[in-house]
Write an enzyme that holds these catalytic residues in place. Sequence first.
Site: not given
Length: 452
Positions: A37, A96, A161-162, A216
């Site tokens: 990513d 992450f 996340r993210d 995501e």
Amino acid sequence: MKTVDKANQIIQTEKGKVNPIFKPQAHLTPETGWINDPNGFIYFRGEYHLFYQFNPYESVWGPMHWGHAKSKDLVNWEQLPVALAPDKAYDKDGCFSGSAIVKDDVLWLMYTGHINNEDGTVSQVQNMAFSTDGIHFEKIEQNPVATAEGLPEEVIANDFRDPKIFEKDGHYYSVVATKHKDNVGCIVLLSSPNLTDWTFESIFLKGEANQGFVWECPDYFEVDGQEYLIISPMRYQKDGNDFVNLNSNIFVTGHVDWDKKVFVADSFKEIDHGHDFYAAQTTEGPEGERIMVAWMHTWGRKLVTNDLDHKWYGQMTLPRILKKTENGLYQVLPTSVLEVFKDIEIGQSIQGPSKLSLKLEDSLEVKLGSDQDYLQFGYDKESQEVYIDRSHLKIQQAGEEEWPTVRRAVTVQATDLLVLVDSNCVEILVNDGQESLTSTFYVEGQTCLNTL
């Protein structure tokens, strides 16, 4: 313990062992190891900075670091030292994905710390780091700044996340991916007055049963007053030529009710109809333009250069400027990127990054490679499909899908194609950017363009 110093040392030791035969020349790749990513895409002090998920130790997914590169023109990238390594208790099993923002000429990163607990469970928390020189980053003492404890019970906190950070009306917000207990993806909204103290605001957008079970890499942004979300759903329901990849990437058009702090979605559209496009992230350029870049791969597919022991895997797409039109967001390549690609015509061999401009009056079939080993692409006027077909390649890249993915297509009445070819990839823009198809391929020896 994995540290920034160890990561930088291993890069210096290993980068000379990389086999570059399939390495693209005009796309960002790792010096060695694995990337996925794009993270922290930002314009800072006159240069674009692009971070990325990075494993310096092997060319497969592993202990996630943040790699780092910068560019003045979005195509010539200078590799910088690794920005983040999993060296704290709150990120010990991976730094992450996340994002970046500039505040008072300081570059801030917001990222997810991944923790594998002793009882077999997983925790994901949000952390902050900053840099005064744009190269060396310090994690703040207050980390983690957001944990599962601040979330409502209806979301599954081990998928948290993210974070994508943005500023609005003098306040800071972050959209973060989660999973809802209804087994659908959802995005939550966090807020902060100062980048260090974060609180849960709302469930920003919740998915429906057909829209995948995890979303995501969310991204919220505006183009010419229109609000958008980018999401990367896993297992969005396949629908004809749309969402054929098990893991998709989507533009969500809508508007935010800032009183309720919820995103009201009007439409969902797949961003790219090729084989390899995921986790897109955007930033604002110096002229206010919105620029997007994505990982040119997707999960669950064969890792060709790793399997061949070439010591590297993964690359980014070419950056694309997003333009608002009556037909949705168009994707247009910056002039600085186009200038790197040499104009070619059908019948010529590929020598470095090349671009082919085609006006369409009828169906067209083109092969890219050799007579026995080639990628096919073109336009079927009868079905109104622009397509990329990998069935004639010697090196196949089948994935986890329970259905064929060898051919990907987009339904569109096409009048022109802009085809950009690099060492191992093709990016096709249809009708000046109305649609796009992005795919990797691996052909050894001389690559030629010919009609079928």
